[in-house]
Design a protein around this motif. Structure first.
Motif, mmCIF file in Angstrom:
data_model
loop_
_atom_site.group_PDB
_atom_site.id
_atom_site.type_symbol
_atom_site.label_atom_id
_atom_site.label_comp_id
_atom_site.label_asym_id
_atom_site.label_seq_id
_atom_site.Cartn_x
_atom_site.Cartn_y
_atom_site.Cartn_z
ATOM 1 N N GLY A 36 0.824 -1.199 0.000
ATOM 2 C CA GLY A 36 0.000 0.000 0.000
ATOM 3 C C GLY A 36 0.855 1.244 0.000
ATOM 4 N N VAL A 37 0.603 2.112 -0.959
ATOM 5 C CA VAL A 37 1.348 3.376 -1.062
ATOM 6 C C VAL A 37 0.374 4.498 -1.387
ATOM 7 C CG1 VAL A 37 3.037 4.685 -2.421
ATOM 8 C CG2 VAL A 37 3.550 2.332 -1.722
ATOM 9 N N ALA A 38 0.532 5.591 -0.707
ATOM 10 C CA ALA A 38 -0.190 6.821 -1.051
ATOM 11 C C ALA A 38 0.834 7.907 -1.320
ATOM 12 C CB ALA A 38 -1.119 7.242 0.082
ATOM 13 N N VAL A 39 0.535 8.757 -2.276
ATOM 14 C CA VAL A 39 1.384 9.917 -2.581
ATOM 15 C C VAL A 39 0.560 11.168 -2.299
ATOM 16 C CG1 VAL A 39 2.711 11.140 -4.328
ATOM 17 C CG2 VAL A 39 2.656 8.642 -4.335
ATOM 18 N N GLY A 40 1.126 12.087 -1.544
ATOM 19 C CA GLY A 40 0.396 13.297 -1.201
ATOM 20 C C GLY A 40 1.246 14.544 -1.334
ATOM 21 N N ILE A 41 0.603 15.684 -1.144
ATOM 22 C CA ILE A 41 1.290 16.983 -1.170
ATOM 23 C C ILE A 41 0.970 17.700 0.131
ATOM 24 C CG2 ILE A 41 1.511 19.202 -2.333
ATOM 25 C CD1 ILE A 41 0.637 17.891 -4.906
ATOM 26 N N GLN A 93 5.771 20.074 -0.111
ATOM 27 C CA GLN A 93 6.544 19.036 -0.781
ATOM 28 C C GLN A 93 5.677 17.809 -1.041
ATOM 29 O OE1 GLN A 93 8.371 17.703 3.531
ATOM 30 N NE2 GLN A 93 9.687 17.565 1.783
ATOM 31 N N VAL A 94 6.228 16.905 -1.854
ATOM 32 C CA VAL A 94 5.591 15.616 -2.084
ATOM 33 C C VAL A 94 6.022 14.676 -0.971
ATOM 34 C CG1 VAL A 94 5.330 13.674 -3.676
ATOM 35 C CG2 VAL A 94 5.659 15.975 -4.569
ATOM 36 N N ALA A 144 -1.169 15.128 4.632
ATOM 37 C CA ALA A 144 -1.168 15.765 3.316
ATOM 38 C C ALA A 144 -2.425 16.601 3.127
ATOM 39 C CB ALA A 144 -1.073 14.702 2.223
ATOM 40 N N ALA A 145 -2.282 17.682 2.355
ATOM 41 C CA ALA A 145 -3.463 18.470 2.002
ATOM 42 C C ALA A 145 -4.388 17.646 1.123
ATOM 43 C CB ALA A 145 -3.037 19.742 1.269
ATOM 44 N N THR A 146 -3.796 16.787 0.311
ATOM 45 C CA THR A 146 -4.550 15.832 -0.502
ATOM 46 C C THR A 146 -3.604 14.700 -0.859
ATOM 47 O OG1 THR A 146 -5.946 15.549 -2.470
ATOM 48 C CG2 THR A 146 -4.016 16.940 -2.713
ATOM 49 N N SER A 147 -4.144 13.517 -1.087
ATOM 50 C CA SER A 147 -3.308 12.360 -1.403
ATOM 51 C C SER A 147 -4.045 11.438 -2.350
ATOM 52 C CB SER A 147 -2.907 11.599 -0.128
ATOM 53 O OG SER A 147 -4.044 11.047 0.495
ATOM 54 N N LYS A 163 5.457 23.537 -9.289
ATOM 55 C CA LYS A 163 6.709 23.847 -8.598
ATOM 56 C C LYS A 163 7.113 22.764 -7.601
ATOM 57 C CE LYS A 163 6.041 28.859 -8.987
ATOM 58 N NZ LYS A 163 5.650 30.095 -8.279
ATOM 59 N N VAL A 164 6.154 22.175 -6.898
ATOM 60 C CA VAL A 164 6.522 21.255 -5.813
ATOM 61 C C VAL A 164 6.263 19.797 -6.142
ATOM 62 C CG1 VAL A 164 6.032 23.050 -4.106
ATOM 63 C CG2 VAL A 164 4.288 21.327 -4.600
ATOM 64 N N ALA A 165 5.458 19.513 -7.166
ATOM 65 C CA ALA A 165 5.058 18.119 -7.390
ATOM 66 C C ALA A 165 5.107 17.758 -8.867
ATOM 67 C CB ALA A 165 3.648 17.882 -6.841
ATOM 68 N N SER A 166 6.258 17.976 -9.492
ATOM 69 C CA SER A 166 6.428 17.582 -10.880
ATOM 70 C C SER A 166 6.335 16.057 -10.982
ATOM 71 C CB SER A 166 7.786 18.049 -11.397
ATOM 72 O OG SER A 166 8.826 17.353 -10.726
ATOM 73 N N PRO A 167 6.072 15.508 -12.189
ATOM 74 C CA PRO A 167 6.038 14.047 -12.339
ATOM 75 C C PRO A 167 7.313 13.370 -11.843
ATOM 76 C CG PRO A 167 5.092 15.081 -14.271
ATOM 77 C CD PRO A 167 5.642 16.195 -13.422
ATOM 78 N N ASP A 168 8.474 14.000 -12.039
ATOM 79 C CA ASP A 168 9.730 13.404 -11.574
ATOM 80 C C ASP A 168 9.749 13.276 -10.050
ATOM 81 O OD1 ASP A 168 10.653 13.164 -14.125
ATOM 82 O OD2 ASP A 168 11.866 14.983 -14.086
#
Length: 728
Positions: free
Chosen positions: A646-651, A658-659, A671-674, A707-712
């Motif tokens: 299980g993995v979640a990615v958030g900002i 940051q990511v 996270a503000a959203t994930s 600026k903070v969450a590019s695909p890379d």
């Protein structure tokens, strides 16, 4: 000048290739905004995510893909036309986007198992949208048309207008014949008989250096040849997508289009005169136009993006705003100036490189004076004896075969220009065979000076742009200061209200990079740091430097997993024993299994073991060998069996922007959203792009996401192997 309200035939010819890139997108839902005669097709594309295709056929006539933030809110109850589109197209794939002939008509064909449907957008006259079945019969249309020349009505075969003359594909004889049969002047002939319209008719005349008002019967054959070359070049650029799209603005402060308001060519868009807040957009074109040399223009990466910017802002500028003064979009203006500065800097670097290249060529001519002089003298003597250029070229080829150095240096002969191209010590130099070495070198030096003059103009222009940028920032500060002064004191209760970061128009960037960000990492829901290796080198470093007494070492019971360390203390703090909560241990175990080969194999659970740091060694047993990144574990292990991946990615937006990524239970609350992902079909870089687009849709401040969450950056937190988003 009048502002542009409709796409031209040239626009659609340029747009056709870009829209073809969206073939394969699947339609989700269709909308009709009856008051604007606007059809919106909401689609999903494998690479781009959400795609919004806009067709407008009212006072404004356009067809292009729009940014998600540029589409209007969904209307209320859908009318019958929209319901018909949804019934026929929901889940259908876009298989063709095509301009009809050289007309202002675009066709969108969709395929579904139960049949094919084509949407025909007529962007001329009163405008219309017709929906056809696979046999070309009209299912429904916005406007019923019954004319002597054609009929567009439900239940009847759709009839296209008579095919217009296509000047982009006609041969030279047909081109000349079409023009010669006109009894009007050249510009009107190009505009009407050749279907270019007024603007491009004038543009073609300007490029061919032909007076607009000269009668067709006074146009020379040489002028027609030049005109045909220009039209052919235009057609080639449109077909191959060799575009340089521009949005044009009116002249500053209502000034006339005189030389006083004209910036040098090299100072525009790659450098120079920049738009102020009082300017309005007046046109958008797929290539720069000489007719608009006096106007400020803004470049775009694609013509579709330029159209979207133009029509979205055109409508905003046309609206009469009432009530309170709206906050200007300072961030968009700042971003625009920063983009222009970046382009200007690139242009300056190009000028420097080009000037240096010309000087190097000149110096090469002098360095190899004898060789170059021999080539030029040979060509000059042959021309004095009336030897044809093709024979001169053959002579050089024969000399090269015999090993004559001067002949071997010749790589090309152009009789039409009277030039010879040489390869001098690996650099190609074209010389005028009618002039000596010194004259050719001098012309190269002069060209270098000319290019340097363009560089100086660009440098002056970039300073002007920087001043404009600072002016926008100053206005933003003044606006925000006034807004702060005018705002009432907040109630104490309001201080405790959480900020809705997704709705904030501007989010400040706050980031202080930490030592552990070189690895995979997350903080557990109890606040403990977990770090993991990305590769064998990271695993080595974690075991040798960062796995200390009091920490816990985790590893999946599978080959190809990261070293995972649950930290008790920071690297500069004294080691100590910690009684970790069970939740932190489980999250660290889930982290270890999720970034292992278990995920890559498409499995949803795996076993993980935990040991103390002193049980982990880089020293193998006698007779054994440890690969790079490997280690030996001795003693008893604590197992976490069937640990779910299980993995979640958030900002995050506070305290850091940051990511973050890791076990969903640890990421979601912080996270503000994930977005949660699971093993799936999309490669790591593809799913990263999908998450990026989804995050952009969620935040009002898109520049913040860029600026903070590019695909890379997002990809750094994704497990190796395929993934997909989990519906939540």
């Amino acid at each position: 000048m009048d502002t542009k309200r409709e796409l031209t035939s040239v626009d659609l010819a340029a747009l056709e290739g870009e829209l073809a890139d969206y073939e394969g997108a699947k339609l989700d839902k269709a909308y009709l905004y009856a008051e604007d005669d606007l059809v919106r097709l909401k689609m999903r594309d494998f690479d781009r995510g959400r795609v919004e295709f806009i067709i407008e056929v009212g006072d404004v006539k356009r067809a292009h893909v729009a940014a998600a933030e540029h589409v209007p809110d969904a209307p209320g109850r859908p009318p019958d036309f929209a319901m018909m589109l949804r019934n026929r197209l929901s889940g259908a794939d876009l298989v063709r986007v095509e301009q009809f002939e050289f007309d202002r008509i675009v066709e969108l064909e969709f395929d579904r198992e139960d049949g094919s449907t084509t949407i025909v957008a007529e962007l001329f006259g009163d405008g219309n949208v017709a929906v056809l079945d696979e046999y070309g019969e009209v299912i429904d249309c916005l406007e019923t048309v019954r004319l002597k020349s054609r009929t567009v009505a439900p239940g009847t075969p759709y009839e296209f207008p008579s095919a217009r003359f296509n000047p982009l594909t006609v041969d030279y004889e047909g081109f000349v014949a079409r023009i010669r049969e006109s009894d009007s002047d050249i510009v009107r002939t190009l505009a009407t008989q050749l279907n270019f319209g007024g603007l491009y008719g004038e543009e073609l005349c300007t490029r061919a250096n032909i007076d607009y008002n000269v009668p067709v019967d006074e146009v020379t054959d040489e002028q027609l040849e030049r005109l045909y070359e220009i039209v052919t070049d235009l057609g080639e650029r449109l077909r191959t997508g060799d575009l340089d799209p521009r949005v044009y603005y009116d002249t500053p402060d209502g000034a006339e289009d005189t030389e006083e308001s004209v910036a040098p060519a090299e100072q525009r868009n790659g450098g120079g005169e920049t738009a102020n807040e009082n300017r309005q957009r007046v046109d958008v074109t797929p290539i720069p136009l000489e007719e608009y040399d006096h106007r400020y223009s803004e470049p775009f990466d694609s013509f579709n993006d330029a159209l979207d910017d133009y029509f979205f802002n055109f409508q905003r500028e046309q609206e009469v705003e009432g009530g309170e003064t709206q906050r200007p979009d300072f961030e968009a203006e700042i971003s625009k100036y920063e983009h222009i500065i970046q382009q200007q800097q690139g242009a300056i670097e190009d000028f420097e490189a080009d000037a240096e290249a010309e000087r190097d060529k000149a110096e090469l001519l002098y360095a190899r004076y004898d060789l170059v002089d021999e080539v030029i003298s040979t060509a000059q003597q042959a021309r004095e004896d009336d030897v044809p250029w093709d024979e001169i070229e053959a002579t050089f080829e024969e000399g090269a075969e015999r090993g004559i150095a001067a002949a071997e240096a010749v790589v090309g002969v152009d009789g039409s220009e009277g030039t010879v191209t040489l390869d001098v010590d690996g650099t190609r130099v074209t010389v005028d065979a009618s002039q000596g070495v010194e004259k050719n070198a001098d012309e190269l030096y002069q060209e270098a000076k000319r290019i340097e003059g363009k560089k100086e103009g660009a440098m002056a222009a970039i300073e002007d742009t920087r001043e404009d940028l600072e002016a926008v920032k100053q206005r933003r500060e003044e606006w925000e200061a006034e807004d702060t002064d005018a705002a009432p004191e907040p109630d104490e209760e309001d201080d405790d209200e959480p900020t809705d970061w997704l709705s904030e128009p501007s989010i400040p960037i706050r980031n202080n990079e930490q030592w552990y960000e070189q690895f995979r990492w997350f903080h557990t829901s109890d606040g403990y740091l977990v770090i993991g290796g990305r590769d064998a080198d990271d695993n080595e470093e974690l075991v040798q430097k960062y796995c200390e007494r009091g920490d816990k070492f985790f590893h999946a019971q599978a080959h190809g997993g990261p070293v995972t360390v649950l930290k008790a203390t920071g690297p500069s703090e004294p080691a100590q024993e910690v009684d970790f909560p069970e939740s932190s241990l489980e999250e660290a175990a889930q982290f270890a299994v999720s970034y292992s080969s278990v995920w890559k194999d498409g499995k949803f659970a795996g076993d993980v073991y935990m040991v103390d740091p002193e049980q982990v060694s880089k020293t193998p047993e006698s007779g054994e060998y440890l690969e790079k990144g490997g280690f030996a574990v001795r003693g008893d292990r604590t197992y976490f069996e069937d640990t779910p991946v299980g993995v979640a990615v958030g900002i995050t937006c506070e305290d850091q922007t940051q990511v973050i990524g890791g076990p969903p239970a640890a990421i979601r609350p912080n996270a503000a959203t994930s977005i949660t992902v699971e093993p799936g079909q999309y490669a790591q870089n593809d799913i990263a792009k999908r998450l990026y687009r989804e995050f952009k849709d969620r935040f009002a401040d898109e520049t913040f996401v860029r600026k903070v969450a590019s695909p890379d950056k997002i990809q750094e937190f994704l497990p190796p192997g395929g993934s997909r988003m989990v519906d939540e």
